[in-house]
Design an enzyme around this catalytic site. Structure first.
Site, PDB file in Angstrom:
ATOM      1  N   GLU A 120      -6.595  -7.593  -1.018  1.00  0.00           N
ATOM      2  CA  GLU A 120      -7.246  -7.464   0.285  1.00  0.00           C
ATOM      3  C   GLU A 120      -8.715  -7.104   0.100  1.00  0.00           C
ATOM      4  OE1 GLU A 120      -5.450  -4.978   3.234  1.00  0.00           O
ATOM      5  OE2 GLU A 120      -3.416  -5.725   2.844  1.00  0.00           O
ATOM      6  N   GLU A 150       0.818  -1.218   0.000  1.00  0.00           N
ATOM      7  CA  GLU A 150       0.000   0.000   0.000  1.00  0.00           C
ATOM      8  C   GLU A 150       0.852   1.268   0.000  1.00  0.00           C
ATOM      9  OE1 GLU A 150      -2.705  -0.472   3.313  1.00  0.00           O
ATOM     10  OE2 GLU A 150      -4.128  -1.589   2.096  1.00  0.00           O
TER      11      GLU A 150
END
EC number: 3.2.1.23
Length: 834
Positions: free
Chosen positions: A211, A142
Site C-alpha cells: 500500500e 495490517e
C-alpha cells in the site's frame, strides 16, 4: 519489477471495470490489486453473493484478458475504510466469537470464507499456474498494528492464519502486510507513504510495498487531502532505487462507497482518495501522467535492476546519494542503471557522477537507465495538468429530457420543477416494534440493517416538577455518558436537538409538559468502525450511564425504564425508493415555496444526460440523508461544512502526511454524488431522497464531469520523451538520446477531442494553468503551430524546439512552451467509451 494499481471492484460498476483496468495498463501498471469484501459476498451467513458489483470472477477475468496480473487480498479483514472493516455483521453474533485472535468460532468462519474464495478462483482457473492472472494472495491485513492487544493469542493466530492459508494449495505466494513476525513461507510487506527503508524479515523474501498511500480518505466535515505528484514519484523512485520489486498504489482508482458501505467514523461517500484515476474513472493530471512517465523510466532500468543482486552505493554529498545496478543482461552484453537522489528538503544540489555533472532538485530522484543520461526526475513534471469541468446536464432530443422538466435559475439548470413529498413518521411506526427493559445496544437490535434505531419511553412530569423547572430557570436534560455517531432527541414528536460525535458525551436540554410525555431517542450510525482491535466490541448507540437530570426528586435513570424499539424507517421497510414499490406510497405534490421539513422523502423523475461523461447529482441544497436512483443506493449525503482553517499553499518538498496539502476548507465536504451511467435509463429515471434535517430539492441539479481543460508546460531543458528511449538507434548507441528534443503531450479523455487552443506561447510565458500570459520572449506563430498540431485530435505531440516553432524568439535564453487547450465531446462515434 512490478507496478500495481489498486482498484476495489465494488466501488465501481462492472461496466466501468474494463476502462479502469485499461487506463491502469496504459499508465504502466503490470498488476491490479484488490481486497475481497466478505460483507458483500456473504451478507447473510451461508448465503453468498457474487453478482453485479460483487462478481469477483468477472473482475478477475477482465484483468486477465487485459494482459495484467492480479494480487488478491482475501483478508478477510480488509479495513479499506469499508463498513465494519469488511466483516459481515452476523459474524459478531456467532456465540463466543472474538475477532482476529486465537478464537475457534472466529477461525472457523474465517477459514470457511477464505477457502470459499480460493476454491472459487481455482474452479474458474484464475491462478497463474492455470493460465489465469492471480500471482499473489494476502491473508490478514495490517495485523501487526493490533497484535500486541491480543498477547500470546495474537501470535498464535498469526501462525494459524499462515498455516491455514498455505494449506489451501493455491499455488501462489501469500503476503501479510505490516507483519514483522510473518512466518517463513509468508512474505511480510510494507504499507505507508514511504517504504524505501523497508526490509522484510528474511533475506530470502522480496521487498514488497502493498500500500503506497497516494492520497487519503475523507471524513464528513473534513477538508480534502492531496498528495503532490512530485512527492509520490519521489517515494516510488526511492523504493525501486533501494531494492524494491513490487509497489502498489493504494488507490490507483478509489471509486465510490455506494449504499451504506463507507466505514467509520464518518467517512464520506466518495472514495476518490486523490488517486491517479478520480472517483468517476477520469485521469487526474498530472498525477496519472507523471506516474506513467515514472513507470516507463523504471521499466527502462528493469534489465539492470534484475541483473544485480544488490546495488552499488555511492555517497554524492551530505544529502545526496546514488544506487547503481549493473550486470549481464538477459540478451547479452552489460547493463547499467542508476538512481541519483537528493533528499534535502530545501536546496537543489549539483553532483558529480561517472565524470558528469547533474543538477538534482530538492527532494527528488533522477533515473538514469544507461547510467549516463537522465530519463526522468521526480520533481520535474512534464505531464499535462487537467482541470475538471462540471456542466449542467443536457438530455438527448426525443426523450423526456431534463430541459423539458427542469427549471433554469441563476444560470443553473435544476433537475426538476416537479417534486413529490412524503412525511416519514417520527417514532414508532410499525407492528414489528418491541418493548424491553433498559437501553439496548444499537447493533444488537438493528443488525446494521438500517442506520436508524428509534427508542421510546414515557416520562410523567408532575405539577411540582414544572414549578421546579421554572424556579430554577432551567429545563431538564438528557445526559448520556457516551454515544456514537448521531443522536436526535424528540419530545412529543418535536425535535429538541441533536448531538454528533464518536463516543462523546451527549447533553441535550428538553422541554416537557405536565403529565405524560413521549421521550424519543433516535440513534444513527454513519459508517461502522473499520479499524482497530476488538471490532466486535465497538458497537453503536450508547455506553455508560444515561440519565434525565433536573427533576425535583433527582435524576431519572433511563437505563431502568421500559423502552419500545423500532428498527429503521417506514419508507425503508416499504422500499419506496424502488421503481417497483414507490407508487404504493401516498405521495403529495410539493410546492416550490414549501417550507423545509425534517424526516421527509422526496421523489422526482429526470432524463439521462447526453454523451458519455460521468453523471453526478449536486445535492448541496440538501441537508443530510440518503439517495437512490432507479432503486440503486448512491450513498449517504451530508452538506456539512469543513473547517475554515488548515488549507495552506502546498509544497511537495519534505515528508508527506494527510494534513499537509489539504484543500476545500470552509466548503461542504462533498456536494456531488456519482450516478453510474449503467444505472440510468434513457428517460424517466426515478430519484428518491430521504432528508433528515431539511433541504430544498428544487435546487438539485444533474451534471456531467469531464477533463475539459488541459494545460502543459515543458521547457527546452526537459528530458527527451520516454517513448523514444526504446528505439533501436538509441538502444545500440548509434544516436545519443540527448539529440532528441523534449516534447509536450496533450490528450483528452476517450470520446473527446481538442476543440480549441486557448493559449500557446513558446518563449518565456508566465503564470500557471488557466492563468498563462506571454512574457517578453514569445514566438509569434505559437498559437497557429500548436492549433495545427492538436485541434480536432484526441491526442497530440508538440516538439519543444526552435525548429518546431520556426524561430528562436530570444537567443541565449532557455525557452518554455506553455499551452492551454479545451476538450469537447467528439462527433466521431468511434471515440465513444463505455
Amino acid at each position: 519489477m512490478l507496478v500495481s494499481a489498486g482498484i476495489h471492484y465494488p466501488r465501481a460498476t462492472p461496466e466501468m471495470w474494463p476502462d479502469l483496468i485499461a487506463k491502469s495498463k496504459e499508465g504502466g501498471a503490470d498488476v491490479i490489486q484488490t481486497y475481497v469484501f466478505w460483507s458483500g459476498h456473504e451478507p447473510v451467513k451461508g448465503q453468498y453473493n457474487f453478482e453485479g458489483r460483487y462478481d469477483l470472477v468477472k473482475f478477475v477475468k477482465i484483468v486477465g484478458s487485459s494482459g495484467l496480473y492480479l494480487h488478491l487480498r482475501i483478508g478477510p479483514y480488509v479495513c479499506a475504510e469499508w463498513n465494519f472493516g469488511g466483516f459481515p455483521l452476523w459474524l459478531r453474533d456467532v456465540p463466543g466469537v472474538e475477532f482476529r485472535t486465537d478464537n475457534e468460532p472466529f477461525k472457523k468462519e474465517m477459514q470457511t470464507f477464505v477457502t470459499k474464495i480460493v476454491d472459487l478462483m481455482r474452479e474458474a482457473k484464475l491462478f497463474c499456474w492455470q493460465g489465469g492472472p492471480i500471482i499473489m494472495l494476502q491473508i490478514e491485513n495490517e495485523y501487526g498494528d493490533v497484535e500486541k492487544s491480543y498477547g500470546q493469542k495474537g501470535k498464535d493466530y498469526v501462525k494459524w492464519a499462515a498455516n491455514m492459508a498455505l494449506g489451501l494449495g493455491a499455488g501462489v505466494p501469500w503476503v501479510m502486510c505490516k507483519q514483522t513476525d510473518a512466518p517463513e513461507n509468508i512474505i511480510d510487506a510494507c504499507n505507508g507513504y514511504y517504504c524505501d527503508g523497508f526490509k522484510p524479515n528474511s533475506k530470502t523474501k522480496p521487498v514488497l510495498w502493498t500500500e503506497n498511500w497516494d492520497g487519503w480518505y475523507t471524513r464528513w466535515g473534513g477538508s480534502l487531502p492531496h498528495r503532490p505528484a512530485e512527492d509520490l514519484a519521489f517515494a516510488v523512485a526511492r523504493f525501486y532505487q533501494r531494492g524494491g520489486s513490487f509497489q502498489n498504489y493504494y488507490m490507483y482508482f478509489g471509486g465510490t462507497n455506494f449504499g451504506r458501505t463507507s466505514g467509520g467514523p464518518f467517512y464520506i461517500t466518495s472514495y476518490d482518495y486523490d488517486a491517479p484515476l478520480d472517483e468517476y474513472g477520469l485521469k487526474s493530471e498530472p498525477k496519472w501522467g507523471h506516474r506513467k512517465d515514472l513507470h516507463a523510466a523504471i521499466k527502462l532500468c528493469e534489465p539492470a535492476l534484475v541483473a544485480a543482486d544488490a546495488p552499488q552505493y555511492s555517497k554524492l554529498g551530505s544529502n545526496q546519494e546514488a544506487h547503481i545496478y549493473h550486470g549481464d543482461g538477459e540478451a547479452g552484453g552489460k547493463v547499467c542503471a542508476a538512481f541519483l537522489a537528493n533528499i534535502d528538503e530545501h536546496k537543489s544540489a549539483s553532483v558529480k557522477f561517472n565524470g558528469q555533472s547533474y543538477t538534482l532538485p530538492p527532494w527528488s530522484v533522477s533515473i538514469l537507465p544507461d547510467c549516463r543520461h537522465v530519463a526522468f526526475n521526480s520533481a520535474k513534471v512534464g505531464a499535462q495538468t487537467s482541470v475538471k469541468t462540471v456542466e449542467s446536464a443536457r438530455s438527448p432530443l426525443g426523450s423526456m429530457s431534463i430541459l423539458q422538466k427542469s427549471v433554469r435559475q441563476d444560470n443553473v439548470s435544476y433537475i426538476s420543477k416537479s417534486w413529490m413529498a412524503l412525511q416519514e413518521p417520527i417514532g414508532i411506526w410499525g407492528e414489528n416494534n418491541f418493548t424491553s427493559q433498559g437501553l439496548l445496544e444499537h447493533l444488537n437490535v438493528t443488525k446494521d440493517s438500517s442506520d436508524y434505531l428509534w427508542h421510546r419511553t414515557r416520562i410523567n412530569v408532575s405539577e411540582d416538577d414544572i414549578t421546579f423547572f421554572k424556579k430554577n430557570g432551567a429545563n431538564p436534560t438528557v445526559s448520556i455518558d457516551s454515544m456514537r455517531d448521531l443522536l436526535r432527541v424528540f419530545v412529543n414528536n418535536q425535535l429538541s436537538g441533536s448531538v454528533v460525535g464518536h463516543w462523546v458525551k451527549a447533553v441535550q436540554p428538553v422541554q416537557f409538559v405536565q403529565g405524560n410525555n413521549d421521550l424519543l431517542l433516535l440513534t444513527q450510525t454513519v459508517g461502522l468502525q473499520n479499524y482497530g482491535a476488538f471490532l466486535e466490541k465497538d458497537g453503536a448507540g450508547f455506553r455508560g450511564k444515561a440519565r434525565l437530570t433536573g427533576f425535583k426528586n433527582g435524576d431519572i435513570d433511563l437505563s431502568k425504564l421500559s423502552w419500545t424499539y423500532q428498527v429503521g424507517l417506514k419508507g425503508e421497510a416499504e422500499k419506496i425508493y424502488t421503481v417497483e414499490h414507490n407508487e404504493r406510497a401516498v405521495w403529495s405534490a410539493l410546492e416550490s415555496n414549501a417550507s423545509t421539513s425534517i424526516f421527509t422523502w422526496y421523489k422526482t423523475y429526470f432524463g439521462t444526460p447526453e454523451g458519455t461523461d460521468p453523471v453526478v447529482l449536486d445535492l448541496e441544497s440538501m441537508g443530510k440523508g440518503q439517495a437512490w436512483v432507479n432503486g440503486h443506493h448512491i450513498g449517504r449525503y451530508w452538506s456539512i461544512i469543513s473547517q475554515k482553517d488548515g488549507c495552506k499553499p502546498c509544497d511537495y518538498r519534505g515528508a508527506y502526511n494527510s494534513d499537509k496539502c489539504t484543500t476545500n476548507c470552509g466548503k461542504p465536504t462533498q456536494t456531488r454524488y456519482h450516478v453510474p451511467r449503467s444505472w440510468l435509463k434513457p428517460s424517466d429515471n426515478l430519484l428518491v431522497l430521504f432528508e433528515e434535517t431539511g433541504g430544498n430539492p428544487f435546487k438539485i441539479s444533474a451534471k456531467t464531469v469531464t477533463a475539459g481543460i488541459l494545460c502543459g508546460q515543458v521547457s527546452e531543458s526537459h528530458y527527451p520523451p520516454l517513448r523514444k528511449w526504446s528505439k533501436p538507434e538509441f538502444m545500440n548507441g548509434t544516436m545519443s538520446i540527448n539529440s532528441v528534443a523534449p516534447e509536450m503531450h496533450l490528450h483528452c479523455e476517450d470520446g473527446h477531442v481538442i476543440s480549441s487552443i486557448e493559449f500557446a506561447s513558446y518563449g518565456t510565458p508566465r503564470g500557471s494553468c488557466e492563468r498563462f500570459s506571454t512574457g517578453k520572449c514569445h514566438a509569434s506563430k505559437s498559437l497557429s503551430i500548436v492549433s495545427e498540431a492538436c485541434q480536432g485530435r484526441n491526442s497530440c505531440f508538440i516538439e519543444v524546439s526552435n525548429t518546431a516553432f520556426r524561430s528562436d524568439p530570444c537567443r541565449g535564453t532557455s525557452k518554455t512552451l506553455a499551452v492551454m487547450a479545451r476538450c469537447s465531446p467528439s462527433q466521431d462515434t468511434s471515440y465513444l467509451g463505455f
